[in-house]
Motif scaffolding. Structure first.
Motif, PDB file in Angstrom:
ATOM      1  N   ARG A   5      81.999  38.330  53.156  1.00  0.00           N
ATOM      2  CA  ARG A   5      82.007  39.197  53.773  1.00  0.00           C
ATOM      3  C   ARG A   5      81.120  39.209  55.591  1.00  0.00           C
ATOM      4  O   ARG A   5      80.260  38.970  55.156  1.00  0.00           O
ATOM      5  CB  ARG A   5      82.446  40.628  52.912  1.00  0.00           C
ATOM      6  CG  ARG A   5      83.140  41.144  52.251  1.00  0.00           C
ATOM      7  CD  ARG A   5      82.590  41.956  51.447  1.00  0.00           C
ATOM      8  NE  ARG A   5      81.260  41.697  50.576  1.00  0.00           N
ATOM      9  CZ  ARG A   5      81.389  42.582  49.348  1.00  0.00           C
ATOM     10  NH1 ARG A   5      81.459  43.622  49.068  1.00  0.00           N
ATOM     11  NH2 ARG A   5      79.881  42.427  48.396  1.00  0.00           N
ATOM     12  N   ASP A   6      81.887  39.811  56.059  1.00  0.00           N
ATOM     13  CA  ASP A   6      81.161  39.474  57.406  1.00  0.00           C
ATOM     14  C   ASP A   6      79.865  41.662  57.398  1.00  0.00           C
ATOM     15  O   ASP A   6      80.601  42.205  57.378  1.00  0.00           O
ATOM     16  CB  ASP A   6      81.612  40.557  58.820  1.00  0.00           C
ATOM     17  CG  ASP A   6      81.335  39.487  60.093  1.00  0.00           C
ATOM     18  OD1 ASP A   6      79.766  39.650  59.571  1.00  0.00           O
ATOM     19  OD2 ASP A   6      81.604  39.998  60.836  1.00  0.00           O
ATOM     20  N   ARG A  28      73.544  35.674  53.858  1.00  0.00           N
ATOM     21  CA  ARG A  28      75.078  36.326  53.603  1.00  0.00           C
ATOM     22  C   ARG A  28      75.245  35.580  51.693  1.00  0.00           C
ATOM     23  O   ARG A  28      74.729  34.338  51.240  1.00  0.00           O
ATOM     24  CB  ARG A  28      76.262  36.226  54.151  1.00  0.00           C
ATOM     25  CG  ARG A  28      75.838  36.306  55.391  1.00  0.00           C
ATOM     26  CD  ARG A  28      77.203  35.647  56.551  1.00  0.00           C
ATOM     27  NE  ARG A  28      78.492  36.384  55.881  1.00  0.00           N
ATOM     28  CZ  ARG A  28      79.837  35.381  57.009  1.00  0.00           C
ATOM     29  NH1 ARG A  28      79.002  35.548  58.128  1.00  0.00           N
ATOM     30  NH2 ARG A  28      80.708  35.619  56.109  1.00  0.00           N
TER      31      ARG A  28
END
Length: 797
Positions: free
Chosen positions: A324-325, A320
């Motif tokens: 944000r997921d 990542r």
């Protein structure tokens, strides 16, 4: 029709169209029927010549001299059996490797899609399309989502064409991006590409250096046969004064051996047996000369994905790049891809719970752009693809991706865009969200296969659409040495491109049009190029390479244009294909030497006897009968040519393929044939007693000539069989022993019209034969020096 187009046909509709003959009844590959095969092998030019000569001989009442007529039966039977075996193998493998379109049919529970054979498609069927699918019949689009079709195989136009609902699509083209469905409007022989497909898929032996070389040789032989044949016909019928029966038998005895009756047959058998042997290894040969062609290849362009690495991928990790997921995003992108590639399948396997967002726009993956994506309204515009394409190559994230890729991993960037994915300027400005790291498994057989090609002095060029550093890492893990280049830096000028290709081994970020240009550039420098691949992006290069090799699990389009399809997806099968090609080339060269030596010495003997006959006419000397009756020629061919040639044509042979087939064969056959012809004529002249000779003396003279011919011809066989192995030595020894037995048995002497009672004449003939054998031996060594080839008596391991 609108309803039918949307839902597909019912079983009743299909049955009705089958009854009306509205089916896709295009001929299968290897389309010759059994009757065609029988007819083609029986009614040949050589069989016609031998048939006429057989009728002439039988008219004299001498049945034993018609034994050469058995060649007609043998030629036909062997050719028919081998071609039927090859046809069965090809048909079976073609069914296994055949593209199976997804046809939408109406069932009791609603429309359902199922794969069917192309021959099972009927008029008005609705056929679904996705990336890599080949369009099997002509039709009209009823659905499409960002559909792009490549019609280059039909029109030569390399650029993909965007298709809308209502547009026509043609059989023979294939999908490069998007998805859709079309209704079949023309099936079977009415379809645009049916005739092209029929011609391209026939069981054929054309466009081969070996076959074209043999045709040149046969034309040369024809030019020799006509004057020599006319001369011997005239002298035997009009100068010998021994009666028409004896003259006819001697004339036929001169003409029969001039015909190289087994040369074309042995070539066909060698190819057909190669097809059967490769078929056992799940290798489909769409064009027979490909067996020979791959043996001549000196550059192999190998696609990385699917060739050096396995198709399946596994998600390794997600890096990542912000808060944000990305799990929901990746799951939704994977779920919305109707025809996912290997990367998206790996993502879908890892993230199986999409949030259920509705896409407002989608962009399928294309080899040219190297990204795909979807817009989800308030949830944003998301793209996934090559980091160095979606971002500036010098950006920190792109550099981080390159460092990961240097380990041989595949890295994709997931990012959000400021533009909808269907915008003309998409992807626009991309904000990185995560790096998706995927693992590719290197094929366990790839290294050994590459090592084999390296040992055979065959250059390897690894070509891939992936990141250049990642491609270089995979190549390095396989032991490939050489520099790596990003294809975006390749020059466009053909000359400069060819020079650049010589200095690099691996190439990344290669576009489909560049793959094709690279093949052309290598060919322009005199290379014979093989291309391996399995995807849509490989089709143009596969089609233009000298030999295209596709994986059985690849796209239907790649399998359709390739000459060789590896149905078991094993890259390691290629060395076996090369081995079969070498067996065919090397063995046919040996066999050609035997048959053409026979033709040369037969023509030489006919010319010498004919000139002697003309001299007798002009100067009143004794006329000269041709030394042999047909039965003599028949037994001479049994063990010096026929049986040995059959064994040698099918024997193992892994010698490297050499160019210049015609030059090499004629250089060997002409001197050997002249030596045998002159030695035989000399022996006959010494033993010949003139017109006053009794029948016994004439038979003894003919026997003497035959002894000389057999000794020298057997030495030609001994030379052709080199370098020796135990079984080749045994073949020569058994052939010689067979003649010793024939000459030793009184019954055989009577049947074959032989007489060895005059020991002095027989000994003289044996001596001249040995002199001829010595001359052939010297000639063989001299030829090696002239051609620059190191002669070997024994095969080294």
């Amino acid at each position: 029709m609108t309803t039918i187009a949307a839902t597909g046909l019912s079983d009743a509709d299909v049955a009705q169209r089958v009854a009306e003959g509205k089916t896709n009844d295009i001929p299968t590959r290897a389309a010759r029927s059994v009757s065609d095969i029988v007819r083609a092998n029986v009614f040949t030019r050589i069989n016609a010549i031998l048939g006429v000569l057989l009728i002439i001989v039988l008219s004299t009442g001498s049945v034993v001299n018609g034994a050469f007529g058995l060649l007609i039966i043998a030629n036909s039977a062997i050719g028919i059996i081998q071609e039927l075996r090859a046809k069965q193998t090809l048909d079976r493998l073609a069914i296994v490797g055949q593209a199976k379109p997804l046809v939408r049919r109406l069932t009791s529970s609603g429309p359902a899609s199922r794969p069917v054979l192309p021959s099972e498609v009927v008029l008005d069927d609705v056929i679904e399309l996705g990336p890599g699918d080949q369009i099997v019949v002509d039709g009209e689009l009823v659905e499409e989502v960002n559909l792009e079709v490549d019609e280059s195989l039909l029109t030569g136009e390399a650029e993909p064409i965007a298709k809308d609902t209502g547009d026509h699509v043609m059989s023979g083209s294939f999908v490069v991006a998007g998805s859709g469905a079309y209704r079949a409007t023309k099936v079977g022989r009415d379809a645009y590409a049916a005739k092209l497909a029929e011609e391209a898929s026939k069981f054929t032996l054309v466009n081969s250096e070996l076959r074209s070389g043999i045709n040149k040789i046969l034309r040369f032989i024809t030019y020799l046969l006509i004057p020599a044949g006319l001369l011997i016909i005239y002298t035997q019928l009009f100068t010998t004064d021994v009666g028409w029966r004896e003259s006819v038998l001697r004339m036929v005895g001169a003409l029969v051996p001039m015909v190289p009756e087994g040369l074309v047959l042995m070539t066909s058998i060698a190819f057909a047996v190669g097809v059967v042997r490769l078929g056992r290894r799940q290798c489909l040969v769409n064009e027979l000369p490909a067996i020979e062609g791959l043996a001549r290849v000196d550059v192999v362009c190998a696609d990385k994905t699917g060739t050096l690495t396995e198709n399946g991928m596994r998600l390794s990790e997600i890096k990542r790049l912000d808060e944000r997921d990305v799990a929901d995003i990746l799951a939704q992108l994977a779920a919305d891809d109707s025809r996912p590639n290997a990367s998206m399948l790996a993502i879908a396997e890892a993230y199986k719970m999409p949030p259920g967002w509705t896409s407002t726009a989608t962009a399928p993956f294309k080899s040219a752009t190297k990204w795909s994506g979807a817009s989800y309204g308030e949830h944003g515009n998301w793209v996934i693809g090559a980091p160095d394409v979606l971002l500036a190559p010098a950006s920190p994230v792109a550099e981080q991706a390159e460092q990961i890729g240097a380990k041989g991993l595949r890295v994709l960037l997931l990012g959000s865009s400021d533009l909808p994915v269907d915008h003309a300027d998409a992807p626009g400005n991309v904000t990185p969200a995560a790096l998706v790291v995927l693992e590719q498994r290197v094929r366990p057989d790839a290294r050994d296969t590459l090592d084999y090609f390296a040992s055979q002095k065959v250059s390897i060029k690894v070509i891939s659409g992936d990141n250049a550093v990642s491609v270089g890492a995979v190549a390095g893990s396989l032991g490939l040495e050489g520099n790596t280049m990003d294809a975006r830096e390749l020059p466009e000028q053909p000359d400069r491109l060819a020079e650049t290709l010589e200095g690099y081994t691996t190439f990344g970020r290669v576009r489909p049009d560049q793959k094709r240009a690279m093949v052309h550039a290598l060919q322009s420098h005199g290379h014979t190029v093989a291309m391996t691949g399995d995807g849509v992006n490989d089709v143009l290069a596969l089609k233009d390479a000298d030999i295209g090799v596709a994986m059985g699990s690849g796209s239907s389009a790649s399998r359709a244009v390739a000459q060789i399809v590896l149905l078991d997806n094993k890259f390691a099968t290629l060395p076996y294909v090369v081995g079969e090609g070498r067996r065919v080339i090397g063995n046919i060269e040996r066999v050609s030497n035997l048959f053409l030596t026979k033709t040369v010495y037969s023509v030489m003997l006919a010319v010498l006897v004919g000139l002697a006959g003309l001299a007798s006419k002009l100067f009143g000397s004794d006329p000269l009968l041709f030394p042999f009756q047909p039965i003599h020629i028949t037994i001479a061919a049994w063990f010096t040519i026929g049986i040995p040639a059959f064994v040698l044509s099918l024997a193992p042979n892994n010698e490297r393929a050499h160019s210049g087939f015609v030059r090499r064969v004629m250089t060997a056959a002409l001197p050997s044939g002249l030596v045998v012809g002159v030695a035989t004529f000399t022996s006959y002249l010494v033993a010949y007693q003139g017109r006053e000779a009794t029948e016994i003396e004439q038979t003894q003279a003919s026997t003497a000539a035959l002894i000389t011919l057999l000794v020298s011809a057997l030495w030609v066989l001994a030379v052709v069989a080199r370098p020796y192995q135990w079984w080749r030595m045994a073949l020569v020894a058994v052939s010689a022993l067979a003649y010793v037995v024939i000459f030793s048995i009184p019954l055989a002497q009577e049947v074959f019209i032989l007489d060895v009672a005059n020991v002095a004449v027989a000994s003289m003939a044996l001596g001249i034969g040995l002199i001829g054998a010595a001359a052939i031996e010297v000639t063989w060594w001299v030829q090696g020096a002239i051609l620059g080839e190191r002669r070997q008596l024994w095969r080294s391991e």
